[in-house]
Design a protein around this motif. Structure first.
Motif, mmCIF file in Angstrom:
data_model
loop_
_atom_site.group_PDB
_atom_site.id
_atom_site.type_symbol
_atom_site.label_atom_id
_atom_site.label_comp_id
_atom_site.label_asym_id
_atom_site.label_seq_id
_atom_site.Cartn_x
_atom_site.Cartn_y
_atom_site.Cartn_z
ATOM 1 N N GLU A 75 -11.252 -0.946 18.473
ATOM 2 C CA GLU A 75 -11.502 -1.975 17.847
ATOM 3 C C GLU A 75 -10.478 -3.033 17.940
ATOM 4 O O GLU A 75 -10.335 -4.134 18.212
ATOM 5 C CB GLU A 75 -11.783 -1.211 16.460
ATOM 6 C CG GLU A 75 -11.867 -2.567 15.806
ATOM 7 C CD GLU A 75 -11.468 -2.414 14.027
ATOM 8 O OE1 GLU A 75 -11.500 -2.589 12.948
ATOM 9 O OE2 GLU A 75 -11.934 -0.552 14.532
ATOM 10 N N ASP A 76 -9.012 -2.799 18.391
ATOM 11 C CA ASP A 76 -8.154 -4.071 18.168
ATOM 12 C C ASP A 76 -8.535 -4.643 18.803
ATOM 13 O O ASP A 76 -7.712 -6.154 19.383
ATOM 14 C CB ASP A 76 -7.204 -3.242 17.987
ATOM 15 C CG ASP A 76 -6.848 -2.685 16.145
ATOM 16 O OD1 ASP A 76 -7.687 -3.849 15.579
ATOM 17 O OD2 ASP A 76 -5.541 -2.561 16.086
ATOM 18 N N SER A 77 -8.436 -3.680 20.661
ATOM 19 C CA SER A 77 -9.054 -5.090 21.664
ATOM 20 C C SER A 77 -9.687 -5.933 21.991
ATOM 21 O O SER A 77 -9.696 -6.723 22.809
ATOM 22 C CB SER A 77 -8.648 -3.844 22.984
ATOM 23 O OG SER A 77 -10.225 -2.986 22.545
ATOM 24 N N GLU A 78 -11.031 -5.794 20.363
ATOM 25 C CA GLU A 78 -11.723 -6.545 20.197
ATOM 26 C C GLU A 78 -11.678 -8.077 20.165
ATOM 27 O O GLU A 78 -11.779 -9.108 20.100
ATOM 28 C CB GLU A 78 -12.983 -6.486 19.907
ATOM 29 C CG GLU A 78 -13.369 -4.865 20.829
ATOM 30 C CD GLU A 78 -14.338 -5.145 22.242
ATOM 31 O OE1 GLU A 78 -14.836 -6.237 22.215
ATOM 32 O OE2 GLU A 78 -14.001 -4.176 22.514
ATOM 33 N N GLN A 79 -10.430 -8.146 18.893
ATOM 34 C CA GLN A 79 -10.592 -9.359 18.087
ATOM 35 C C GLN A 79 -9.877 -10.609 18.917
ATOM 36 O O GLN A 79 -10.402 -11.379 18.450
ATOM 37 C CB GLN A 79 -8.966 -8.309 16.553
ATOM 38 C CG GLN A 79 -9.496 -7.331 16.344
ATOM 39 C CD GLN A 79 -10.724 -8.520 15.328
ATOM 40 O OE1 GLN A 79 -10.625 -9.722 14.862
ATOM 41 N NE2 GLN A 79 -11.493 -7.258 15.331
ATOM 42 N N ILE A 80 -8.707 -10.612 19.598
ATOM 43 C CA ILE A 80 -8.036 -11.625 20.239
ATOM 44 C C ILE A 80 -9.698 -12.416 21.285
ATOM 45 O O ILE A 80 -9.355 -13.455 21.515
ATOM 46 C CB ILE A 80 -7.258 -11.673 21.316
ATOM 47 C CG1 ILE A 80 -5.978 -10.924 20.450
ATOM 48 C CG2 ILE A 80 -6.405 -13.147 21.940
ATOM 49 C CD1 ILE A 80 -5.502 -11.842 19.073
ATOM 50 N N LEU A 81 -10.540 -11.400 21.923
ATOM 51 C CA LEU A 81 -11.490 -12.004 22.776
ATOM 52 C C LEU A 81 -12.538 -11.922 21.965
ATOM 53 O O LEU A 81 -13.785 -12.724 22.926
ATOM 54 C CB LEU A 81 -11.319 -11.309 24.266
ATOM 55 C CG LEU A 81 -9.950 -11.174 25.340
ATOM 56 C CD1 LEU A 81 -9.551 -9.687 26.390
ATOM 57 C CD2 LEU A 81 -9.168 -12.429 25.241
ATOM 58 N N ALA A 82 -12.787 -11.848 21.227
ATOM 59 C CA ALA A 82 -14.329 -11.974 20.507
ATOM 60 C C ALA A 82 -14.822 -13.478 20.798
ATOM 61 O O ALA A 82 -13.362 -14.621 20.733
ATOM 62 C CB ALA A 82 -13.806 -11.388 18.826
ATOM 63 N N GLY A 83 -15.514 -13.346 20.708
ATOM 64 C CA GLY A 83 -16.465 -14.938 20.896
ATOM 65 C C GLY A 83 -16.660 -15.201 22.750
ATOM 66 O O GLY A 83 -17.189 -16.395 22.462
ATOM 67 N N PHE A 84 -15.932 -14.436 23.536
ATOM 68 C CA PHE A 84 -16.137 -15.061 24.861
ATOM 69 C C PHE A 84 -16.473 -13.814 25.408
ATOM 70 O O PHE A 84 -16.447 -12.544 25.389
ATOM 71 C CB PHE A 84 -14.613 -14.891 25.563
ATOM 72 C CG PHE A 84 -13.704 -16.408 24.527
ATOM 73 C CD1 PHE A 84 -13.616 -18.148 24.927
ATOM 74 C CD2 PHE A 84 -12.253 -16.445 23.608
ATOM 75 C CE1 PHE A 84 -13.180 -18.446 24.397
ATOM 76 C CE2 PHE A 84 -11.680 -16.632 23.215
ATOM 77 C CZ PHE A 84 -11.631 -18.717 23.922
ATOM 78 N N ALA A 85 -17.119 -14.359 26.499
ATOM 79 C CA ALA A 85 -18.352 -13.672 27.141
ATOM 80 C C ALA A 85 -17.526 -13.649 28.210
ATOM 81 O O ALA A 85 -16.374 -13.859 29.260
ATOM 82 C CB ALA A 85 -19.302 -14.933 27.669
ATOM 83 N N ALA A 86 -17.849 -12.088 28.304
ATOM 84 C CA ALA A 86 -16.902 -11.004 29.856
ATOM 85 C C ALA A 86 -17.599 -12.106 30.906
ATOM 86 O O ALA A 86 -18.418 -12.454 31.018
ATOM 87 C CB ALA A 86 -17.793 -9.575 29.909
ATOM 88 N N GLY A 87 -16.101 -12.515 31.732
ATOM 89 C CA GLY A 87 -16.782 -13.356 33.007
ATOM 90 C C GLY A 87 -15.784 -14.638 33.292
ATOM 91 O O GLY A 87 -16.055 -15.243 33.482
#
Length: 262
Positions: free
Chosen positions: A219-231
């Motif tokens: 769950e925590d690994s999603e926080q900082i990068l939330a909102g950015f599409a992969a790639g």
């Protein structure tokens, strides 16, 4: 005491770091780059304030139990955590072209680690002298927050520094903070190994706590990068690699404690 002694020769002062280039480097970023960097710095600021606030009950636990070496190290660690807070506060003042939280909004970060989970776990030590309470506290603080979450976060900082070539002051401070935290993590491993060595019944609790932290890591690994599409994450950050870094650090911390490594 070896770790405590190491703090003496490695002291540093955030006021000595040159932040004169930070604002021009900030202004040179794209909006997405600023968003990611501000999320990262803000997350570390929250984390450093949280661990600085919550360490005192651990020192008191050591004092009541007569663990004098550990008590002294905890005192030194509190000072170092406060220094880390000072560093991030100063960077936000020097780098941002406005007041953080007023002219520049706080990033939206989710989670209850520093508002509920860590305070509740650490404060339980005030009334619970059991080795079980100590194990849970050190597992959440040193093992997970420092040994997993912060270590994974450093990889994003390093990607920003390498891809942008900017922020020499932030780079220097992160290097020094990571050096401090390496001692803190080693101390946590020491305490957990001491507990497991003295209380064999805690092995199952240790394994259960490590397993229970896995969903938290995901769950925590999603926080900082939330909102950015992969790639399309700024600075070439790979979301899958970042998530895996969390899980790898969790496994590595477990191996260090269970395997007798320091």
């Amino acid at each position: 005491m070896r770790l405590f002694t190491a703090t003496h020769g490695r002291a540093w002062d955030p006021a000595d770091i040159d932040f004169s280039q930070e604002r021009s480097d900030w202004l040179a970023l794209t909006d997405d780059e600023r968003q990611l960097l501000l999320r990262l710095v803000s997350g570390f600021r929250i984390g450093e304030r949280g661990v600085a606030h919550e360490l005192a009950p651990l020192q008191l636990w050591f004092r009541r139990r007569g663990w004098i070496d550990e008590e002294l190290f905890a005192a030194a660690q509190m000072y170092e955590e406060a220094r880390h807070v000072q560093f991030f506060e100063r960077w936000l003042i020097e780098a941002l072209p406005g007041r953080f939280g007023v002219d520049i909004p706080y990033p939206e970060l989710q989670g209850d680690m520093f508002s509920i989970r860590l305070p509740r776990t650490m404060q339980s030590l005030l009334g619970d002298d059991s080795p079980e309470a100590l194990l849970r506290a050190v597992m959440l603080y040193h093992f997970y927050v420092e040994g997993v979450g912060a270590e994974a976060g450093y990889t994003v900082f390093h990607a920003i520094f390498e891809r942008s070539g900017r922020f020499p002051g932030l780079r220097q401070g992160i290097r020094l903070i990571q050096r401090d935290e390496t001692r803190h993590i080693s101390f946590g491993v020491h305490v957990l190994q001491k507990l497991l060595g003295e209380h064999g019944r805690l092995v199952d609790l240790f394994e259960n706590e490590a397993a229970a932290l896995r969903p938290q890591a995901e769950e925590d690994s999603e926080q900082i990068l939330a909102g950015f599409a992969a790639g399309s994450i700024p600075f070439g950050v790979d979301s899958a690699a970042y998530r895996q870094c969390y899980l790898d650090r969790l496994d590595e911390m477990r191996r260090q404690v269970a395997g007798g490594e320091q």
